[in-house]
Design a protein around this motif. Structure first.
Motif, short mmCIF file in Angstrom:
data_model
loop_
_atom_site.label_atom_id
_atom_site.label_comp_id
_atom_site.label_asym_id
_atom_site.label_seq_id
_atom_site.Cartn_x
_atom_site.Cartn_y
_atom_site.Cartn_z
N ASP A 116 -3.45 -16.73 -4.62
CA ASP A 116 -4.72 -16.13 -5.00
C ASP A 116 -5.94 -16.98 -4.67
O ASP A 116 -7.00 -16.45 -4.32
N HIS A 117 -5.82 -18.30 -4.78
CA HIS A 117 -7.00 -19.15 -4.62
C HIS A 117 -7.52 -19.18 -3.19
O HIS A 117 -8.64 -19.66 -2.95
N TRP A 118 -6.77 -18.65 -2.24
CA TRP A 118 -7.20 -18.57 -0.84
C TRP A 118 -7.79 -17.20 -0.49
O TRP A 118 -8.40 -17.04 0.58
N HIS A 119 -7.59 -16.18 -1.33
CA HIS A 119 -7.94 -14.82 -0.94
C HIS A 119 -9.40 -14.65 -0.53
O HIS A 119 -9.70 -14.06 0.51
N THR A 120 -10.31 -15.15 -1.34
CA THR A 120 -11.73 -14.87 -1.09
C THR A 120 -12.23 -15.56 0.16
O THR A 120 -12.93 -14.94 0.98
N LYS A 121 -11.90 -16.80 0.35
CA LYS A 121 -12.37 -17.54 1.53
C LYS A 121 -11.91 -16.86 2.82
O LYS A 121 -12.71 -16.61 3.72
N LYS A 137 -3.12 -8.13 -4.01
CA LYS A 137 -3.68 -8.29 -5.34
C LYS A 137 -3.09 -9.55 -5.98
O LYS A 137 -2.02 -10.02 -5.55
N PRO A 138 -3.74 -10.11 -7.00
CA PRO A 138 -5.11 -9.84 -7.40
C PRO A 138 -6.07 -10.35 -6.35
O PRO A 138 -5.84 -11.41 -5.76
N LEU A 139 -7.12 -9.62 -6.11
CA LEU A 139 -8.02 -9.96 -5.00
C LEU A 139 -8.68 -11.31 -5.18
O LEU A 139 -8.88 -12.04 -4.20
N THR A 140 -9.03 -11.67 -6.41
CA THR A 140 -9.82 -12.88 -6.61
C THR A 140 -9.25 -13.80 -7.68
O THR A 140 -8.45 -13.38 -8.52
N LEU A 141 -9.70 -15.02 -7.64
CA LEU A 141 -9.38 -16.00 -8.67
C LEU A 141 -10.41 -15.98 -9.80
O LEU A 141 -10.10 -16.34 -10.93
N THR A 142 -11.64 -15.53 -9.49
CA THR A 142 -12.71 -15.48 -10.48
C THR A 142 -13.52 -14.20 -10.30
O THR A 142 -13.44 -13.53 -9.27
N ILE A 143 -14.33 -13.88 -11.30
CA ILE A 143 -15.16 -12.67 -11.26
C ILE A 143 -16.25 -12.79 -10.20
O ILE A 143 -16.53 -11.83 -9.47
N ASP A 144 -16.88 -13.95 -10.08
CA ASP A 144 -17.94 -14.11 -9.08
C ASP A 144 -17.42 -13.98 -7.66
O ASP A 144 -18.15 -13.55 -6.76
N PHE A 160 -11.81 -2.42 3.82
CA PHE A 160 -11.11 -3.42 3.01
C PHE A 160 -10.15 -2.73 2.06
O PHE A 160 -10.56 -1.95 1.21
N GLN A 161 -8.87 -3.03 2.22
CA GLN A 161 -7.82 -2.46 1.35
C GLN A 161 -7.23 -3.55 0.47
O GLN A 161 -6.89 -4.62 0.95
N VAL A 162 -7.13 -3.27 -0.83
CA VAL A 162 -6.46 -4.19 -1.76
C VAL A 162 -5.03 -3.70 -1.97
O VAL A 162 -4.77 -2.50 -2.03
N GLY A 163 -4.10 -4.65 -2.12
CA GLY A 163 -2.68 -4.30 -2.18
C GLY A 163 -2.18 -3.80 -3.52
O GLY A 163 -1.11 -4.21 -3.96
#
Length: 456
Positions: A116-121, A137-144, A160-163
């Motif tokens: 998860d910690h790599w998803h956003t970058k 999923k989950p798409l992010t590690l944090t709300i921001d 953009f498709q989320v799993g």
């Protein structure tokens, strides 16, 4: 999100996509072939290959060609390249550094199945490189992080498709559940309970040398610097072949530094369906209460006091106050699945069953024709990748869009924050911030480790 807001956002994204092609947005100069030739068989690349990475790839080889793989574990990378060649009779290129994939002009879309910690970058940088994105999923590690991804989707016009595959599963069980609710089969919803299971604690896990072939520093990436930890006992079953107790392969889900435990794992599935059924996909809870919970280590000011063992909640009951005052209970107890209770009845749904009197009554009183399709927004493909590719061709957003996903995932993130701090949180779903609690709001983001910031 509501159907009206989804249509509006889709129209906006079509306009944004056209503007991006004209060079009106930053970061769209390196457009991929897919935007110019949407009717051709798309070319994909997968980033992060262990377990779910190969699962989504293998399900997609009949619909797309795979030109490249990337993984920081040389053993995983090599094994998956061999599997792909055996499956498709075609070779793909392998890379340790995902950025080499993003530099390729022939790749239309990336499938991201990293921790998860790599998803956003990776997601943000892929969109800025002109790629459409499928991210687990989950798409992010944090709300921001979710807010940032939304901004870049709008900026670039990428699809953009989320799993969250329960939205498109082939037997339509979850879609039927929502159709039952929309058709008034249980009256007004009075309570929803999501059973997502608990997590195990761990013994003390010592720091040891990383396995040969694993680039541990790059695996950590944006996460805080930490030694590789593992005990000899091996995991069995799904995700097997790796240490049972570790801060790396598979068990990274049990550490807040890289994931969010069961709330972000199974919660991302069942809370998604519950939020969709409640019509709350463009808003969120007003209050999160940790009714009861157990942490495997001591916490101070929201942070674990030790770094050598799993630190996510092992058991919990969370109450989220949803629109209309409907309580959404997220619990580690009971059967895995979702129980909907209304003024006229109740039923239960999970991946194996859809049960209850309202379901039994369908035999004599079926749902109206097209009711399931109305939930889905059109003919149900039953295939998550097919829905993604259809959206790529139309330049729209798929059934698992980033906005609805982030809204429901905010409930899960907030539940974790409430347990870390040991108190109730009041949430403003319009401003998307915690009300009157600066300490809690600090957990809406996490600073990336130096050298692994997002390349904007």
């Amino acid at each position: 999100m509501s159907s009206s807001s989804l249509v509006g956002r889709r129209s906006f994204l079509q306009t944004a996509s056209a503007a991006a092609a004209a060079g009106l947005f930053v970061g769209t100069g390196r457009s991929s072939r897919g935007q110019d030739s949407p009717n051709e068989r798309p070319v994909f690349a997968t980033i992060g290959l262990r377990n779910q990475g190969w699962a989504i790839t293998s399900k997609s080889t009949g619909l797309a060609d795979f030109a490249a793989f990337a993984d920081v574990d040389a053993n995983v990378l090599g094994a998956n390249l061999e599997q792909l060649e055996q499956r498709t009779k075609k070779k793909a290129d392998g890379y340790k550094d995902y950025r080499e994939v993003l530099d390729r002009k022939d790749v239309d879309a990336v499938m991201i199945a990293t921790p998860d910690h790599w998803h956003t970058k990776i997601s943000v940088e892929a969109m800025l490189a002109g790629k459409d994105v499928y991210c687990e999923k989950p798409l992010t590690l944090t709300i921001d992080e979710g807010k940032l991804i939304e901004k870049v989707v709008e900026q670039t016009g990428r699809t953009f498709q989320v799993g969250t595959m329960q939205r498109t599963e082939s037997d339509q069980r979850f879609l039927k559940a929502i159709a039952l609710i929309r058709d008034g089969r249980i009256g007004e919803i009075r309570k929803v309970t999501c059973g997502i299971g608990g997590a195990g604690a761990s013994p003390e896990i010592p720091a040891v040398d990383p396995p040969k072939g694993l680039d541990w520093d790059m695996w950590l990436g944006p996460a805080p610097k930490a030694p590789y930890r593992a005990l000899p006992e091996m995991r069995q079953g799904y995700g097997g072949g790796v240490p049972l107790y570790t801060n790396c392969h598979y068990a990274w889900r049990n550490w807040f530094e890289t994931s969010g435990g069961q709330l972000n794992d199974w919660g991302a599935h069942h809370v998604d369906i519950a939020t969709w059924a409640l019509g709350a996909s463009d808003t969120g809870p007003s209050k999160i209460t940790p009714v009861s919970y157990s942490m495997p280590v001591d916490y101070k000011d929201g942070y674990p006091t030790v770094a050598d063992r799993f630190n996510v909640p092992t058991s919990f009951e969370i109450r989220a106050e949803m629109p209309g005052g409907v309580p959404l209970i997220i619990t580690s107890s009971g059967d895995n699945g979702i129980l909907f209770e209304g003024t006229k009845g109740r039923f239960f749904v999970n991946r194996g069953k859809l049960t209850g009197k309202p379901v039994e009554e369908l035999e004599s009183n079926p749902l109206p024709e097209g009711a399931v399709e109305a939930v889905y927004g059109g003919p149900v493909s039953g295939n998550h990748t097919a829905n993604f590719i259809d959206a790529m061709k139309s330049r729209e957003q798929p059934i698992s869009d980033v906005w609805s996903h982030n809204r429901m995932l905010e409930t899960c993130h907030l539940a974790n924050i409430a347990m870390r701090l040991g108190r109730e949180l009041n949430w403003d779903p319009t401003k998307r911030e915690i009300v009157g609690d600066a300490e809690a709001n600090a957990f809406l983001s996490q600073e990336s480790r130096k050298g692994y910031e997002i390349d904007m």
